[in-house]
Design a protein around this motif. Structure first.
Motif, PDB file in Angstrom:
ATOM      1  N   GLN A   9       0.902  -1.073  -0.062  1.00  0.00           N
ATOM      2  CA  GLN A   9       0.086   0.053  -0.111  1.00  0.00           C
ATOM      3  C   GLN A   9       0.877   1.288  -0.009  1.00  0.00           C
ATOM      4  O   GLN A   9       1.904   1.325   0.852  1.00  0.00           O
ATOM      5  N   GLY A  10       0.794   2.120  -0.803  1.00  0.00           N
ATOM      6  CA  GLY A  10       1.527   3.393  -0.973  1.00  0.00           C
ATOM      7  C   GLY A  10       0.462   4.454  -1.852  1.00  0.00           C
ATOM      8  O   GLY A  10      -0.766   4.209  -1.933  1.00  0.00           O
ATOM      9  N   ALA A  11       1.325   5.298  -2.580  1.00  0.00           N
ATOM     10  CA  ALA A  11       0.825   6.283  -3.561  1.00  0.00           C
ATOM     11  C   ALA A  11      -0.097   5.331  -4.727  1.00  0.00           C
ATOM     12  O   ALA A  11      -1.248   5.636  -5.087  1.00  0.00           O
ATOM     13  N   ARG A  12       0.521   4.198  -5.021  1.00  0.00           N
ATOM     14  CA  ARG A  12      -0.264   3.304  -5.827  1.00  0.00           C
ATOM     15  C   ARG A  12       0.090   1.984  -5.331  1.00  0.00           C
ATOM     16  O   ARG A  12       1.064   1.393  -5.121  1.00  0.00           O
ATOM     17  N   LEU A  63      11.691  -9.694  -3.396  1.00  0.00           N
ATOM     18  CA  LEU A  63      10.377  -9.078  -3.590  1.00  0.00           C
ATOM     19  C   LEU A  63      10.088  -8.708  -4.974  1.00  0.00           C
ATOM     20  O   LEU A  63      10.700  -7.765  -5.548  1.00  0.00           O
ATOM     21  N   ARG A  64       9.712  -9.613  -5.488  1.00  0.00           N
ATOM     22  CA  ARG A  64       9.157  -9.260  -7.069  1.00  0.00           C
ATOM     23  C   ARG A  64       8.073  -8.328  -7.210  1.00  0.00           C
ATOM     24  O   ARG A  64       6.977  -8.899  -6.553  1.00  0.00           O
ATOM     25  N   VAL A  65       7.987  -7.274  -8.034  1.00  0.00           N
ATOM     26  CA  VAL A  65       6.784  -6.353  -7.840  1.00  0.00           C
ATOM     27  C   VAL A  65       6.394  -6.152  -9.299  1.00  0.00           C
ATOM     28  O   VAL A  65       7.101  -6.301 -10.307  1.00  0.00           O
ATOM     29  N   ASP A  66       5.273  -5.873  -9.150  1.00  0.00           N
ATOM     30  CA  ASP A  66       4.657  -5.204 -10.474  1.00  0.00           C
ATOM     31  C   ASP A  66       4.263  -3.831 -10.304  1.00  0.00           C
ATOM     32  O   ASP A  66       4.012  -3.263  -9.238  1.00  0.00           O
ATOM     33  N   TYR A  67       4.573  -2.742 -11.210  1.00  0.00           N
ATOM     34  CA  TYR A  67       4.159  -1.396 -11.191  1.00  0.00           C
ATOM     35  C   TYR A  67       2.856  -1.090 -11.278  1.00  0.00           C
ATOM     36  O   TYR A  67       2.003  -1.834 -11.741  1.00  0.00           O
ATOM     37  N   ARG A  74       8.376   7.012 -15.172  1.00  0.00           N
ATOM     38  CA  ARG A  74       8.397   8.097 -14.202  1.00  0.00           C
ATOM     39  C   ARG A  74       7.619   7.777 -12.873  1.00  0.00           C
ATOM     40  O   ARG A  74       8.346   7.619 -11.632  1.00  0.00           O
ATOM     41  N   ALA A  75       6.552   7.199 -12.791  1.00  0.00           N
ATOM     42  CA  ALA A  75       5.736   6.740 -11.505  1.00  0.00           C
ATOM     43  C   ALA A  75       6.260   5.402 -11.346  1.00  0.00           C
ATOM     44  O   ALA A  75       6.209   5.032 -10.008  1.00  0.00           O
ATOM     45  N   GLU A  76       6.805   4.796 -11.936  1.00  0.00           N
ATOM     46  CA  GLU A  76       7.430   3.332 -11.758  1.00  0.00           C
ATOM     47  C   GLU A  76       8.641   3.414 -10.927  1.00  0.00           C
ATOM     48  O   GLU A  76       8.714   2.753 -10.258  1.00  0.00           O
ATOM     49  N   ARG A  77       9.317   4.465 -10.898  1.00  0.00           N
ATOM     50  CA  ARG A  77      10.386   4.794 -10.333  1.00  0.00           C
ATOM     51  C   ARG A  77       9.886   5.031  -8.813  1.00  0.00           C
ATOM     52  O   ARG A  77      10.504   4.515  -7.634  1.00  0.00           O
ATOM     53  N   ARG A  78       8.847   5.639  -8.698  1.00  0.00           N
ATOM     54  CA  ARG A  78       8.342   5.903  -7.248  1.00  0.00           C
ATOM     55  C   ARG A  78       7.824   4.593  -6.742  1.00  0.00           C
ATOM     56  O   ARG A  78       8.026   4.113  -5.722  1.00  0.00           O
ATOM     57  N   ASP A  79       7.257   3.780  -7.522  1.00  0.00           N
ATOM     58  CA  ASP A  79       6.902   2.610  -7.090  1.00  0.00           C
ATOM     59  C   ASP A  79       7.967   1.757  -6.490  1.00  0.00           C
ATOM     60  O   ASP A  79       7.925   1.084  -5.574  1.00  0.00           O
ATOM     61  N   VAL A  80       9.196   1.675  -7.111  1.00  0.00           N
ATOM     62  CA  VAL A  80      10.190   0.977  -6.793  1.00  0.00           C
ATOM     63  C   VAL A  80      10.685   1.545  -5.287  1.00  0.00           C
ATOM     64  O   VAL A  80      10.930   0.651  -4.504  1.00  0.00           O
ATOM     65  N   ARG A  81      10.856   2.775  -5.332  1.00  0.00           N
ATOM     66  CA  ARG A  81      11.037   3.395  -4.029  1.00  0.00           C
ATOM     67  C   ARG A  81      10.075   2.815  -3.069  1.00  0.00           C
ATOM     68  O   ARG A  81      10.554   2.726  -1.658  1.00  0.00           O
ATOM     69  N   GLU A  82       8.866   2.824  -3.078  1.00  0.00           N
ATOM     70  CA  GLU A  82       7.814   2.563  -2.305  1.00  0.00           C
ATOM     71  C   GLU A  82       8.072   0.941  -1.796  1.00  0.00           C
ATOM     72  O   GLU A  82       8.188   0.460  -0.801  1.00  0.00           O
ATOM     73  N   ALA A  83       8.554   0.108  -2.645  1.00  0.00           N
ATOM     74  CA  ALA A  83       8.947  -1.118  -2.576  1.00  0.00           C
ATOM     75  C   ALA A  83      10.237  -1.192  -1.547  1.00  0.00           C
ATOM     76  O   ALA A  83      10.121  -2.048  -0.818  1.00  0.00           O
ATOM     77  N   LEU A  84      11.206  -0.552  -2.104  1.00  0.00           N
ATOM     78  CA  LEU A  84      12.253  -0.437  -0.966  1.00  0.00           C
ATOM     79  C   LEU A  84      11.870  -0.134   0.363  1.00  0.00           C
ATOM     80  O   LEU A  84      12.468  -0.730   1.307  1.00  0.00           O
ATOM     81  N   SER A  85      11.060   0.982   0.545  1.00  0.00           N
ATOM     82  CA  SER A  85      10.623   1.326   1.866  1.00  0.00           C
ATOM     83  C   SER A  85       9.960   0.191   2.697  1.00  0.00           C
ATOM     84  O   SER A  85      10.301   0.205   3.552  1.00  0.00           O
ATOM     85  N   TRP A  86       9.183  -0.486   1.769  1.00  0.00           N
ATOM     86  CA  TRP A  86       8.352  -1.706   2.529  1.00  0.00           C
ATOM     87  C   TRP A  86       9.525  -2.870   2.934  1.00  0.00           C
ATOM     88  O   TRP A  86       9.282  -3.410   4.013  1.00  0.00           O
ATOM     89  N   LEU A 107      17.895   1.712 -11.756  1.00  0.00           N
ATOM     90  CA  LEU A 107      19.095   2.561 -11.639  1.00  0.00           C
ATOM     91  C   LEU A 107      18.600   4.322 -10.894  1.00  0.00           C
ATOM     92  O   LEU A 107      19.208   4.809 -10.150  1.00  0.00           O
ATOM     93  N   LEU A 108      17.534   4.867 -11.832  1.00  0.00           N
ATOM     94  CA  LEU A 108      17.333   6.164 -11.338  1.00  0.00           C
ATOM     95  C   LEU A 108      16.759   5.983  -9.758  1.00  0.00           C
ATOM     96  O   LEU A 108      17.056   7.144  -9.256  1.00  0.00           O
ATOM     97  N   ALA A 109      15.903   5.109  -9.608  1.00  0.00           N
ATOM     98  CA  ALA A 109      15.417   5.009  -8.116  1.00  0.00           C
ATOM     99  C   ALA A 109      16.335   4.932  -7.218  1.00  0.00           C
ATOM    100  O   ALA A 109      16.634   5.319  -6.090  1.00  0.00           O
ATOM    101  N   ALA A 110      17.411   3.954  -7.411  1.00  0.00           N
ATOM    102  CA  ALA A 110      18.816   3.882  -6.636  1.00  0.00           C
ATOM    103  C   ALA A 110      19.437   5.225  -6.357  1.00  0.00           C
ATOM    104  O   ALA A 110      19.824   5.610  -5.285  1.00  0.00           O
ATOM    105  N   ALA A 111      19.667   5.706  -7.461  1.00  0.00           N
ATOM    106  CA  ALA A 111      20.235   7.216  -7.586  1.00  0.00           C
ATOM    107  C   ALA A 111      19.442   7.987  -6.306  1.00  0.00           C
ATOM    108  O   ALA A 111      20.081   8.831  -5.706  1.00  0.00           O
TER     109      ALA A 111
END
Length: 209
Positions: A9-12, A63-67, A74-86, A107-111
């Motif tokens: 659960q997050g922004a998306r 943790l294998r995620v779907d966007y 763009r929003a997919e990058r935020r999805d990755v960061r949300e998964a990392l936070s989880w 790469l962009l999310a990691a940066a």
């Protein structure tokens, strides 16, 4: 390996599958980002599943995620960061992996995570494109301050991986070429082992086999 479907659960809201070792608990998890969703890429991708199996053998969860809905990266990058936070909330150490489209997003999310002070312990990308969502993943390589691995197919004519590989070599990242095309046909297990070895070693000596 045990696999559990869940929702983050997050922004998306994100659908995900968590692979865990059959025996014992683990305090390390790798977020795995799939290839292009408009080309059939999702968390069931064979390369991601192979990685999950190899990581679990090394006592690391995956943790294998779907966007969420497609947004050109763009929003997919935020999805990755949300998964990392989880992942960080539920484990001591979190790493990141991405393949193709997922490599660019990763790469962009990691940066961004590194700049925010919440860097993944390590990041590995497979067949990375030179840009994602209109932003340079080549420049992102310099912004990723934690250990980085780049794996590419030597016969890959699908994405422009050469600039990312060149920049990664310049910053002394781990770079490995595989005699394969973009899809790593017949090489998935080999690639999964290489990536799992790198990530397990970076996530801590206690996770190594």
């Amino acid at each position: 390996m045990n696999s559990e479907r869940l929702r983050i659960q997050g922004a998306r809201e994100l659908k995900a599958t968590l692979d865990t070792p059959e025996r014992g608990n683990t305090d390390a998890v790798v977020v795995a980002c799939p290839p292009h969703p408009q080309m059939g890429g999702d968390r069931r991708d064979g390369r991601l599943r192979a990685l999950g199996e190899e990581l679990c053998e090394r006592h690391v969860a995956c943790l294998r995620v779907d966007y969420g809905p497609y947004d050109e990266g763009r929003a997919e990058r935020r999805d990755v960061r949300e998964a990392l936070s989880w992942a960080r909330e539920r484990s001591d150490r979190a790493g990141l992996f991405g393949y193709s489209f997922g490599a660019g997003v990763g790469l962009l999310a990691a940066a961004e995570e590194c700049e925010a002070g919440t860097a993944p312990v390590a990041t590995s990308v497979l067949a990375p494109p030179a840009s994602s969502g209109g932003e340079s993943t080549v420049e992102a390589v310099d912004r990723v301050t934690s250990p980085l691995q780049v794996v590419y197919g030597e016969r890959d004519g699908t994405v422009d991986w050469e600039p990312v590989v060149e920049r990664a070599r310049e910053r002394d990242a781990s770079v490995t070429g595989v005699p394969a095309d973009h899809f790593f046909v017949g090489q998935q297990d080999r690639v999964a082992r290489q990536v799992a070895e790198f990530l397990a070693a970076a996530l801590g000596p206690e996770t190594e086999r």
